[in-house]
Design a protein around this motif. Structure first.
Motif, mmCIF file in Angstrom:
data_model
loop_
_atom_site.group_PDB
_atom_site.id
_atom_site.type_symbol
_atom_site.label_atom_id
_atom_site.label_comp_id
_atom_site.label_asym_id
_atom_site.label_seq_id
_atom_site.Cartn_x
_atom_site.Cartn_y
_atom_site.Cartn_z
ATOM 1 N N LEU A 16 -10.841 -20.875 -36.304
ATOM 2 C CA LEU A 16 -10.169 -19.589 -36.078
ATOM 3 C C LEU A 16 -9.641 -19.495 -34.644
ATOM 4 O O LEU A 16 -8.512 -19.027 -34.416
ATOM 5 N N GLU A 17 -10.433 -19.939 -33.681
ATOM 6 C CA GLU A 17 -9.997 -19.910 -32.284
ATOM 7 C C GLU A 17 -8.798 -20.828 -32.060
ATOM 8 O O GLU A 17 -7.859 -20.473 -31.330
ATOM 9 N N GLU A 18 -8.809 -21.999 -32.693
ATOM 10 C CA GLU A 18 -7.690 -22.929 -32.559
ATOM 11 C C GLU A 18 -6.426 -22.364 -33.220
ATOM 12 O O GLU A 18 -5.317 -22.563 -32.727
ATOM 13 N N HIS A 19 -6.594 -21.639 -34.304
ATOM 14 C CA HIS A 19 -5.445 -21.012 -34.958
ATOM 15 C C HIS A 19 -4.842 -19.943 -34.050
ATOM 16 O O HIS A 19 -3.620 -19.843 -33.918
ATOM 17 N N LEU A 20 -5.698 -19.156 -33.415
ATOM 18 C CA LEU A 20 -5.217 -18.135 -32.483
ATOM 19 C C LEU A 20 -4.425 -18.784 -31.343
ATOM 20 O O LEU A 20 -3.335 -18.328 -30.988
ATOM 21 N N ALA A 21 -4.949 -19.856 -30.790
ATOM 22 C CA ALA A 21 -4.253 -20.549 -29.697
ATOM 23 C C ALA A 21 -2.917 -21.111 -30.177
ATOM 24 O O ALA A 21 -1.901 -21.012 -29.471
ATOM 25 N N ALA A 22 -2.895 -21.683 -31.381
ATOM 26 C CA ALA A 22 -1.648 -22.240 -31.925
ATOM 27 C C ALA A 22 -0.634 -21.127 -32.183
ATOM 28 O O ALA A 22 0.560 -21.292 -31.906
ATOM 29 N N SER A 25 0.990 -19.897 -28.990
ATOM 30 C CA SER A 25 1.957 -20.816 -28.382
ATOM 31 C C SER A 25 2.966 -21.343 -29.401
ATOM 32 O O SER A 25 3.590 -22.374 -29.188
ATOM 33 N N ARG A 26 3.136 -20.615 -30.473
ATOM 34 C CA ARG A 26 4.042 -20.996 -31.572
ATOM 35 C C ARG A 26 5.443 -21.291 -31.057
ATOM 36 O O ARG A 26 5.962 -20.606 -30.185
ATOM 37 N N ARG A 27 6.040 -22.327 -31.644
ATOM 38 C CA ARG A 27 7.413 -22.718 -31.294
ATOM 39 C C ARG A 27 8.268 -22.731 -32.546
ATOM 40 O O ARG A 27 8.644 -23.778 -33.048
ATOM 41 N N GLY A 28 8.534 -21.567 -33.080
ATOM 42 C CA GLY A 28 9.368 -21.449 -34.267
ATOM 43 C C GLY A 28 8.554 -21.108 -35.504
ATOM 44 O O GLY A 28 7.325 -21.124 -35.497
ATOM 45 N N ASP A 29 9.278 -20.795 -36.578
ATOM 46 C CA ASP A 29 8.639 -20.366 -37.823
ATOM 47 C C ASP A 29 7.809 -21.450 -38.493
ATOM 48 O O ASP A 29 6.819 -21.146 -39.143
ATOM 49 N N ASP A 30 8.207 -22.691 -38.378
ATOM 50 C CA ASP A 30 7.515 -23.786 -39.055
ATOM 51 C C ASP A 30 6.802 -24.698 -38.064
ATOM 52 O O ASP A 30 6.824 -25.923 -38.214
ATOM 53 N N ASP A 31 6.149 -24.122 -37.099
ATOM 54 C CA ASP A 31 5.449 -24.901 -36.080
ATOM 55 C C ASP A 31 4.330 -25.709 -36.748
ATOM 56 O O ASP A 31 3.434 -25.138 -37.366
ATOM 57 N N PRO A 32 4.365 -27.025 -36.636
ATOM 58 C CA PRO A 32 3.352 -27.857 -37.288
ATOM 59 C C PRO A 32 1.935 -27.627 -36.755
ATOM 60 O O PRO A 32 0.967 -27.797 -37.478
ATOM 61 N N ASN A 33 1.823 -27.201 -35.494
ATOM 62 C CA ASN A 33 0.499 -26.914 -34.941
ATOM 63 C C ASN A 33 -0.137 -25.700 -35.606
ATOM 64 O O ASN A 33 -1.338 -25.683 -35.888
ATOM 65 N N VAL A 34 0.671 -24.684 -35.899
ATOM 66 C CA VAL A 34 0.167 -23.487 -36.565
ATOM 67 C C VAL A 34 -0.197 -23.828 -38.014
ATOM 68 O O VAL A 34 -1.241 -23.405 -38.511
ATOM 69 N N GLU A 35 0.652 -24.594 -38.670
ATOM 70 C CA GLU A 35 0.367 -24.984 -40.052
ATOM 71 C C GLU A 35 -0.906 -25.819 -40.140
ATOM 72 O O GLU A 35 -1.727 -25.635 -41.051
ATOM 73 N N ALA A 36 -1.108 -26.728 -39.195
ATOM 74 C CA ALA A 36 -2.326 -27.547 -39.185
ATOM 75 C C ALA A 36 -3.558 -26.681 -38.925
ATOM 76 O O ALA A 36 -4.607 -26.861 -39.567
ATOM 77 N N ALA A 37 -3.430 -25.722 -38.020
ATOM 78 C CA ALA A 37 -4.547 -24.823 -37.728
ATOM 79 C C ALA A 37 -4.856 -23.940 -38.930
ATOM 80 O O ALA A 37 -6.021 -23.657 -39.219
ATOM 81 N N PHE A 38 -3.835 -23.524 -39.639
ATOM 82 C CA PHE A 38 -3.996 -22.723 -40.859
ATOM 83 C C PHE A 38 -4.799 -23.516 -41.888
ATOM 84 O O PHE A 38 -5.764 -23.006 -42.471
#
Length: 96
Positions: A16-22, A25-38
């Motif tokens: 959950l903390e890593e998802h918040l950080a991602a 710092s999101r870089r667009g709608d399909d940020d792979p870091n956010v998707e991976a954290a999800f």
């Protein structure tokens, strides 16, 4: 062999903390870091839920949202036979 629920809970908290950080710092709608954290949250939650159940016979009141299942349900609803609306202005009324 099940993992300790406390270890699984810590993994969930970290996810959950890593998802918040991602997300912050999101870089667009399909940020792979956010998707991976999800995805990491989903996996960590399932591990926690399994460990909790295996150890204590308990579950959480939470459910993982599955967007693909919702889309399938919508498609089934759309494909179902439509019922005629009695208030539809285009219906022909038979006069006697």
């Amino acid at each position: 062999m099940s993992i300790d629920p406390r270890v699984a809970l810590q993994s969930l908290t970290t996810a959950l903390e890593e998802h918040l950080a991602a997300a912050a710092s999101r870089r667009g709608d399909d940020d792979p870091n956010v998707e991976a954290a999800f995805s990491a949250i989903m996996e960590a939650f399932e591990a926690y839920e399994d460990a909790l159940y295996d150890t204590y016979g308990e579950v959480t009141p939470l459910v993982i949202y599955d967007e693909s299942a919702e889309e399938e349900e919508e498609e089934e609803f759309d494909d179902a036979d439509e019922v005629e609306d009695p208030f539809d202005d285009d219906l022909e009324i038979e006069e006697k």
